[in-house]
Design an enzyme around this catalytic site. Structure first.
Site, PDB file in Angstrom:
ATOM      1  N   ASP A 134       0.791  -1.234   0.000  1.00 13.74           N
ATOM      2  CA  ASP A 134       0.000   0.000   0.000  1.00 13.74           C
ATOM      3  C   ASP A 134       0.823   1.284   0.000  1.00 13.74           C
ATOM      4  O   ASP A 134       0.429   2.267  -0.608  1.00 13.74           O
ATOM      5  CB  ASP A 134      -0.979  -0.011   1.177  1.00 13.74           C
ATOM      6  CG  ASP A 134      -1.977   1.145   1.123  1.00 13.74           C
ATOM      7  OD1 ASP A 134      -2.519   1.379   0.033  1.00 13.74           O
ATOM      8  OD2 ASP A 134      -2.197   1.787   2.147  1.00 13.74           O
ATOM      9  N   CYS A 188     -20.500  -7.717 -10.740  1.00 13.61           N
ATOM     10  CA  CYS A 188     -21.458  -6.910  -9.984  1.00 13.61           C
ATOM     11  C   CYS A 188     -22.865  -6.955 -10.572  1.00 13.61           C
ATOM     12  O   CYS A 188     -23.846  -6.683  -9.873  1.00 13.61           O
ATOM     13  CB  CYS A 188     -20.986  -5.457  -9.918  1.00 13.61           C
ATOM     14  SG  CYS A 188     -19.539  -5.203  -8.874  1.00 13.61           S
ATOM     15  N   CYS A 191     -26.423  -4.780  -9.722  1.00 17.61           N
ATOM     16  CA  CYS A 191     -26.420  -4.286  -8.340  1.00 17.61           C
ATOM     17  C   CYS A 191     -25.720  -2.935  -8.263  1.00 17.61           C
ATOM     18  O   CYS A 191     -24.658  -2.732  -8.860  1.00 17.61           O
ATOM     19  CB  CYS A 191     -25.720  -5.287  -7.433  1.00 17.61           C
ATOM     20  SG  CYS A 191     -25.614  -4.756  -5.701  1.00 17.61           S
ATOM     21  N   CYS A 194     -23.745  -0.374  -3.372  1.00 16.54           N
ATOM     22  CA  CYS A 194     -22.611   0.393  -2.865  1.00 16.54           C
ATOM     23  C   CYS A 194     -22.673   1.840  -3.324  1.00 16.54           C
ATOM     24  O   CYS A 194     -22.233   2.747  -2.607  1.00 16.54           O
ATOM     25  CB  CYS A 194     -21.292  -0.248  -3.293  1.00 16.54           C
ATOM     26  SG  CYS A 194     -21.056  -0.384  -5.078  1.00 16.54           S
ATOM     27  N   CYS A 198     -23.895   5.456  -0.482  1.00 12.39           N
ATOM     28  CA  CYS A 198     -22.878   6.466  -0.184  1.00 12.39           C
ATOM     29  C   CYS A 198     -23.539   7.744   0.326  1.00 12.39           C
ATOM     30  O   CYS A 198     -24.363   8.343  -0.367  1.00 12.39           O
ATOM     31  CB  CYS A 198     -22.035   6.779  -1.414  1.00 12.39           C
ATOM     32  SG  CYS A 198     -20.764   8.039  -1.099  1.00 12.39           S
ATOM     33  N   CYS A 214     -15.488  11.676  -0.660  1.00 13.34           N
ATOM     34  CA  CYS A 214     -15.478  10.415   0.082  1.00 13.34           C
ATOM     35  C   CYS A 214     -15.140  10.679   1.545  1.00 13.34           C
ATOM     36  O   CYS A 214     -14.127  11.311   1.861  1.00 13.34           O
ATOM     37  CB  CYS A 214     -14.453   9.461  -0.527  1.00 13.34           C
ATOM     38  SG  CYS A 214     -14.243   7.919   0.392  1.00 13.34           S
ATOM     39  N   CYS A 241     -14.875   5.120   6.455  1.00 18.46           N
ATOM     40  CA  CYS A 241     -16.300   4.892   6.192  1.00 18.46           C
ATOM     41  C   CYS A 241     -16.426   3.541   5.509  1.00 18.46           C
ATOM     42  O   CYS A 241     -15.799   3.307   4.473  1.00 18.46           O
ATOM     43  CB  CYS A 241     -16.859   6.004   5.298  1.00 18.46           C
ATOM     44  SG  CYS A 241     -18.593   5.760   4.816  1.00 18.46           S
ATOM     45  N   CYS A 244     -20.024   1.496   1.813  1.00 18.18           N
ATOM     46  CA  CYS A 244     -20.072   0.835   0.509  1.00 18.18           C
ATOM     47  C   CYS A 244     -19.507  -0.578   0.568  1.00 18.18           C
ATOM     48  O   CYS A 244     -19.908  -1.452  -0.210  1.00 18.18           O
ATOM     49  CB  CYS A 244     -19.354   1.677  -0.553  1.00 18.18           C
ATOM     50  SG  CYS A 244     -17.595   1.948  -0.246  1.00 18.18           S
TER      51      CYS A 244
END
Length: 379
Positions: A134, A188, A191, A194, A198, A214, A241, A244
């Site tokens: 990361d 997905c 759908c 998510c 938000c 965000c 958060c 989602c």
């Protein structure tokens, strides 16, 4: 050993170290990444994260980061929660911390394990290997998709059929050439849960994220005051958060019986806002020792806590807010002003303004005293 034998042994060792997913992609498997990254940067969806633009060339191409890379081994560790994170949003007196940050910093946990596997790659192939978790300019999610671990959902997070949206990712670049796994198709369908959940409409379109809207970006990466338009939507989210992620229907297939290495610390599951707002810098560092929350620093953390208190509708917290109106840090003072004006009666808020405004030297805090604020309780 053949490359196939080596991979089989690497997978076995990865599983014993607690990894839930393992896949291999060619280093050049995603020639589309520079274009996708350029689109995000052109639209300024990266917000204040200037490092994304500064490292764009290396971020978009593994071989620009390390020319010798031929294969990328992607690994995922399941951190699926044992309770529904969305339920914590209905408890305004607690601070809601993102599931990934409720224990030790995952960078520290995963990196050592990746280094062990990379050591085996070097020993068994004679080729160099490098570890990334990361912090380097690596686009882990699309590479994990290319390695067959899962696919990037409409919320841009990697989704796995086995573990839903709850995977920590790590990468091992190697000069060894391994047979690649088949990329995972996007699954997905129609759908859009998510996207619809938000609270700040941070998705311009499916598979696109505007970080400037965000909440995870705003309460972690953003260094200044939380923009007024997002404060009420922030609710009690004091770090990150998960909306989602938590609403993804693929989560129901995640195996909670899988041995998870990063279960939540009990004291980080539902910490009381009344306790958190009283932490000084030393107390903050001690309480969040080894947690990723510690990286945002005391001022940004208290900014978030005070916004959450302002959303709590609990006037009993007003005395604790008042103690922060004279804080040395203007970021904290500004958030305290907003919170106290939300919870205190008009008369009390006016009295506090008279007491503090004249001596306030920071223009941003002055603006907080003068801005229009919708009270969170009836006066």
């Amino acid at each position: 050993m053949t490359e196939t034998d080596i991979l089989a042994n690497l997978r076995k060792r990865a599983t014993s170290l607690g990894f839930s997913a393992f896949g291999v992609a060619r280093a050049d498997a995603r020639p589309d990444l520079p274009g996708k990254l350029d689109t995000a940067l052109t639209h300024h969806w990266h917000g204040d994260m200037a490092w994304m633009a500064e490292t764009a060339e290396r971020r978009g191409d593994p071989n620009a980061l390390w020319p010798e890379a031929r294969s990328v081994i992607m690994l995922g560790m399941n951190y699926g929660p044992d309770t529904d994170p969305l339920a914590d949003l209905e408890r305004p007196g607690i601070g809601n911390i993102s599931v990934y940050a409720r224990n030790r910093d995952y960078h520290d946990v995963i990196k050592g394990k990746l280094k062990e596997i990379a050591g085996l790659v070097r020993r068994w192939t004679g080729e160099e290997a490098k570890v990334f978790v990361d912090t380097a300019p690596v686009m882990e999610k699309p590479l994990a998709e290319a390695a067959g671990i899962g696919w990037q959902g409409k919320h841009t997070v990697l989704v796995s059929r086995e573990f839903g949206s709850w995977l920590f990712l790590g990468a091992i670049f190697t000069a060894a050439e391994f047979p690649a796994d088949e990329p995972h198709p996007e699954s997905c369908g129609n759908c859009r849960r998510c996207l619809d959940i938000c609270p700040t409409n941070a998705f311009p379109a499916p598979f696109q994220l505007d970080a400037r809207r965000c909440l995870s970006y705003l309460n972690i990466e953003h260094e200044g005051p939380i923009p007024h338009e997002f404060r009420v939507a922030m609710g009690n989210r004091i770090y990150g958060c998960d909306d989602c992620l938590a609403v993804c229907p693929w989560n129901k297939f995640a195996s909670l019986t899988h041995e998870m290495k990063l279960m939540a610390r009990d004291d980080l599951r539902a910490p009381a806002l009344a306790d958190l707002v009283q932490l000084d810098d030393d107390g903050f560092r001690a309480f969040f020792s080894a947690s990723p929350v510690k990286r945002i620093g005391h001022a940004r953390f208290l900014r978030n806590v005070l916004i959450a208190i302002g959303n709590s509708s609990d006037p009993g917290l007003v005395p604790l807010i008042e103690a922060r109106l004279a804080d040395p840090d203007p970021l904290i003072r500004g958030a305290a002003v907003w919170a106290v004006r939300r919870l205190a009666t008009d008369a009390h808020a006016h009295a506090l303004r008279l007491a503090f405004f004249a001596d306030e030297g920071d223009i941003s805090v002055q603006a907080e005293w003068s801005a229009a604020v919708q009270p969170a309780r009836a006066n």
